[in-house]
Design a protein around this motif. Structure first.
Motif, PDB file in Angstrom:
ATOM      1  N   THR A   1       3.171  21.831 -17.755  1.00 31.78           N
ATOM      2  CA  THR A   1       4.032  23.009 -17.864  1.00 31.78           C
ATOM      3  C   THR A   1       4.944  22.855 -19.079  1.00 31.78           C
ATOM      4  N   SER A   2       5.641  23.953 -19.413  1.00 33.58           N
ATOM      5  CA  SER A   2       6.442  23.953 -20.639  1.00 33.58           C
ATOM      6  C   SER A   2       7.836  23.372 -20.460  1.00 33.58           C
ATOM      7  N   GLY A   3       8.301  23.192 -19.228  1.00 37.78           N
ATOM      8  CA  GLY A   3       9.669  22.744 -18.993  1.00 37.78           C
ATOM      9  C   GLY A   3       9.853  21.255 -19.242  1.00 37.78           C
ATOM     10  N   SER A   4      10.528  20.895 -20.332  1.00 37.19           N
ATOM     11  CA  SER A   4      10.729  19.479 -20.659  1.00 37.19           C
ATOM     12  C   SER A   4      11.697  18.808 -19.698  1.00 37.19           C
ATOM     13  N   SER A   5      12.633  19.571 -19.131  1.00 44.31           N
ATOM     14  CA  SER A   5      13.600  18.986 -18.196  1.00 44.31           C
ATOM     15  C   SER A   5      12.891  18.493 -16.937  1.00 44.31           C
ATOM     16  N   ASP A   6      11.912  19.265 -16.470  1.00 44.40           N
ATOM     17  CA  ASP A   6      11.139  18.842 -15.293  1.00 44.40           C
ATOM     18  C   ASP A   6      10.351  17.578 -15.605  1.00 44.40           C
ATOM     19  N   LEU A   7       9.794  17.500 -16.804  1.00 42.73           N
ATOM     20  CA  LEU A   7       9.016  16.321 -17.194  1.00 42.73           C
ATOM     21  C   LEU A   7       9.917  15.097 -17.276  1.00 42.73           C
ATOM     22  N   ASN A   8      11.096  15.255 -17.848  1.00 46.70           N
ATOM     23  CA  ASN A   8      12.024  14.122 -17.959  1.00 46.70           C
ATOM     24  C   ASN A   8      12.446  13.626 -16.581  1.00 46.70           C
ATOM     25  N   ALA A   9      12.735  14.567 -15.678  1.00 48.71           N
ATOM     26  CA  ALA A   9      13.156  14.188 -14.321  1.00 48.71           C
ATOM     27  C   ALA A   9      12.026  13.480 -13.584  1.00 48.71           C
ATOM     28  N   ALA A  10      10.803  14.027 -13.703  1.00 41.27           N
ATOM     29  CA  ALA A  10       9.652  13.421 -13.024  1.00 41.27           C
ATOM     30  C   ALA A  10       9.346  12.037 -13.599  1.00 41.27           C
ATOM     31  N   THR A  11       9.454  11.901 -14.910  1.00 39.16           N
ATOM     32  CA  THR A  11       9.172  10.610 -15.559  1.00 39.16           C
ATOM     33  C   THR A  11      10.196   9.561 -15.141  1.00 39.16           C
ATOM     34  N   THR A  12      11.461   9.946 -15.095  1.00 44.12           N
ATOM     35  CA  THR A  12      12.510   9.007 -14.682  1.00 44.12           C
ATOM     36  C   THR A  12      12.284   8.525 -13.260  1.00 44.12           C
ATOM     37  N   ARG A  13      11.944   9.470 -12.395  1.00 44.50           N
ATOM     38  CA  ARG A  13      11.717   9.106 -10.991  1.00 44.50           C
ATOM     39  C   ARG A  13      10.507   8.175 -10.857  1.00 44.50           C
ATOM     40  N   ALA A  14       9.427   8.479 -11.587  1.00 44.57           N
ATOM     41  CA  ALA A  14       8.233   7.629 -11.536  1.00 44.57           C
ATOM     42  C   ALA A  14       8.505   6.256 -12.138  1.00 44.57           C
ATOM     43  N   ASP A  15       9.195   6.222 -13.275  1.00 42.83           N
ATOM     44  CA  ASP A  15       9.527   4.935 -13.913  1.00 42.83           C
ATOM     45  C   ASP A  15      10.298   4.033 -12.955  1.00 42.83           C
TER      46      ASP A  15
ATOM     47  N   GLN B   1       0.820  -1.203   0.000  1.00 39.64           N
ATOM     48  CA  GLN B   1       0.000   0.000   0.000  1.00 39.64           C
ATOM     49  C   GLN B   1       0.858   1.258   0.000  1.00 39.64           C
ATOM     50  N   VAL B   2       1.973   1.216   0.717  1.00 44.36           N
ATOM     51  CA  VAL B   2       2.886   2.369   0.750  1.00 44.36           C
ATOM     52  C   VAL B   2       3.423   2.645  -0.650  1.00 44.36           C
ATOM     53  N   TYR B   3       3.888   1.601  -1.329  1.00 46.43           N
ATOM     54  CA  TYR B   3       4.444   1.789  -2.674  1.00 46.43           C
ATOM     55  C   TYR B   3       3.373   2.253  -3.656  1.00 46.43           C
ATOM     56  N   LEU B   4       2.165   1.742  -3.522  1.00 40.46           N
ATOM     57  CA  LEU B   4       1.084   2.198  -4.400  1.00 40.46           C
ATOM     58  C   LEU B   4       0.805   3.683  -4.195  1.00 40.46           C
ATOM     59  N   ARG B   5       0.836   4.129  -2.927  1.00 36.89           N
ATOM     60  CA  ARG B   5       0.627   5.552  -2.636  1.00 36.89           C
ATOM     61  C   ARG B   5       1.749   6.398  -3.223  1.00 36.89           C
ATOM     62  N   VAL B   6       2.982   5.941  -3.045  1.00 36.03           N
ATOM     63  CA  VAL B   6       4.126   6.698  -3.559  1.00 36.03           C
ATOM     64  C   VAL B   6       4.055   6.799  -5.083  1.00 36.03           C
TER      65      VAL B   6
ATOM     66  N   LEU C   1       3.870  10.100  -7.513  1.00 40.25           N
ATOM     67  CA  LEU C   1       4.816  10.349  -8.595  1.00 40.25           C
ATOM     68  C   LEU C   1       4.105  10.462  -9.940  1.00 40.25           C
ATOM     69  N   ASP C   2       3.042   9.691 -10.119  1.00 40.82           N
ATOM     70  CA  ASP C   2       2.225   9.780 -11.336  1.00 40.82           C
ATOM     71  C   ASP C   2       1.622  11.175 -11.459  1.00 40.82           C
ATOM     72  N   LYS C   3       1.120  11.702 -10.339  1.00 45.36           N
ATOM     73  CA  LYS C   3       0.551  13.054 -10.347  1.00 45.36           C
ATOM     74  C   LYS C   3       1.626  14.098 -10.638  1.00 45.36           C
ATOM     75  N   GLU C   4       2.840  13.844 -10.135  1.00 43.88           N
ATOM     76  CA  GLU C   4       3.939  14.773 -10.401  1.00 43.88           C
ATOM     77  C   GLU C   4       4.251  14.813 -11.896  1.00 43.88           C
ATOM     78  N   VAL C   5       4.200  13.656 -12.556  1.00 43.74           N
ATOM     79  CA  VAL C   5       4.422  13.611 -14.006  1.00 43.74           C
ATOM     80  C   VAL C   5       3.334  14.392 -14.729  1.00 43.74           C
ATOM     81  N   ASP C   6       2.084  14.221 -14.302  1.00 43.41           N
ATOM     82  CA  ASP C   6       0.975  14.967 -14.917  1.00 43.41           C
ATOM     83  C   ASP C   6       1.168  16.471 -14.767  1.00 43.41           C
TER      84      ASP C   6
END
Length: 367
Positions: free
Chosen positions: A189-203, A170-175, A179-184
């Motif tokens: 926003t327009s910053g692709s670097s933020d999207l890449n960082a968020a996607t890597t962390r979520a992946d 349940q903890v990992y599902l919440r985390v 992270l999924d919401k952070e990617v969304d």
């Protein structure tokens, strides 16, 4: 006798003395005027400071009176505004996660991150061990805090701490949800670097979760949804194959059904139909799968395909479907569902057809 030369110079001297005296008086008058002006300015400034001080004191007294009145009538607990208000609330409601989370938010509004962490740690000690859901809510709030204000190290340490005292899945599902919401948010926003960082962390976190709990279908389903939301269809299908290799066989049908539903919602309805057709071919007795398939077709707006699915059960020969005798109870539920669909999306003619098919079925089954 007299020195006339001396006497002739006296009037001039007298004039000089008079002039000097006049200048002194003028200077004295000017100095006096300046002193009076300075005194006036000083008095004005002093008066202004006194008025400001008095106004501040009045406001403080009014605020104190307002808080005292709120304490007296009980409204202070409804709208807590100070640490004292929150301390009183957590003392009277120690097992309510909402109060602790609001207290954390109060400190965050003051940019006091350490105090917010301390409140969370106090909540873990105060909330009864039986209140697992309440504790998990506070852990989620702390994880959100670390995700937003902490470091990668502090986030992983918090995940490990939370996993040691709660259901780790349940903890990992919440985390992963956070992270999924952070990617969304980064995608909006327009910053692709933020999207890449968020996607890597979520992946990384989704992959870690599926490795850690590879026999649990809920973690794979969450990962499917994350990938399909990001239009990463090929990766999602590859992940489906890996999940079926890791999950026990009895969980395969539900996982594939969930994936097919997500295809209707987030991917390709045609791919969803293909999966449902394969499932119904292999499990013709599963009317629940048929109903889920029909619901997705209706939601997708394809009434012709929804009607064809109903008809494939009622007239299996004409649809090259394996003949299977459903119970009268199952068929009754099928006709009821079909008729309700026609009431919502059809017309009198389509409703009459359902009634006729039901009459024919009853006639055949009674023979």
């Amino acid at each position: 006798g007299f020195d006339w030369g001396s006497s002739t110079t006296k009037p001039a001297k007298t004039k000089k003395l008079v002039a000097d005296s006049s200048e002194d008086e003028s200077s004295s008058s000017s100095d006096s005027s300046e002193d009076e002006s300075d005194d006036a300015d000083s008095g004005f400034k002093s008066s202004h400071r006194a008025r400001k001080k008095a106004a501040a004191k009045r406001r403080e007294e009014e605020e104190t009176s307002r808080r005292e009145a709120a304490l007296a009538d009980g409204t202070a607990d409804e709208t807590p505004e100070t640490s004292a208000d929150f301390e009183r609330l957590v003392a009277s409601n120690p097992n309510t996660s909402e109060v602790w989370i609001k207290y954390m938010a109060f400190h965050l509004s003051l940019a006091d991150i350490d105090s917010a962490r301390n409140v969370a740690n106090r909540a873990f000690e105060r909330i009864e061990f039986r209140q697992e859901g309440e504790k998990l809510n506070v852990w989620t709030a702390l994880l959100t805090l670390e995700l937003k204000y902490g470091t990668g190290k502090s986030l992983h340490e918090t995940v490990d701490r939370a996993s040691s005292t709660n259901n780790p899945k349940q903890v990992y599902l919440r985390v992963c949800e956070l992270l999924d919401k952070e990617v969304d948010a980064a995608a909006s926003t327009s910053g692709s670097s933020d999207l890449n960082a968020a996607t890597t962390r979520a992946d990384d976190m989704f992959t870690k979760m599926c490795k850690k709990f590879k026999s649990k279908k809920s973690v794979w389903i969450a990962h499917f949804q994350y990938l399909l939301k990001g239009s990463r269809h090929e990766e999602a299908h590859a992940l489906l194959k890996r999940s079926l290799q890791s999950l026990p066989a009895y969980k395969h049908v539900e996982v594939m059904s969930k994936f097919a539903q997500m295809e209707f919602e987030l991917g390709s309805p045609e791919r969803g139909r293909t999966i449902f057709n394969a499932l119904l071919e292999k499990h013709p007795k599963r009317m629940d799968l048929l109903f889920v398939n029909i619901d997705k077709e209706v939601k997708n707006g394809d009434m012709a395909k929804a009607r064809a699915l109903f008809d494939s059960v009622v007239n299996p020969v004409s649809h090259d479907r394996k003949q299977f005798k459903f119970s009268d109870k199952q068929m009754k539920s099928l006709f009821k569902k079909w008729y309700r669909m026609e009431e919502d999306h059809g017309d009198s003619e389509s409703q009459e057809r359902v009634k006729e098919e039901a009459r024919v079925f009853v006639s055949k089954s009674s023979q």
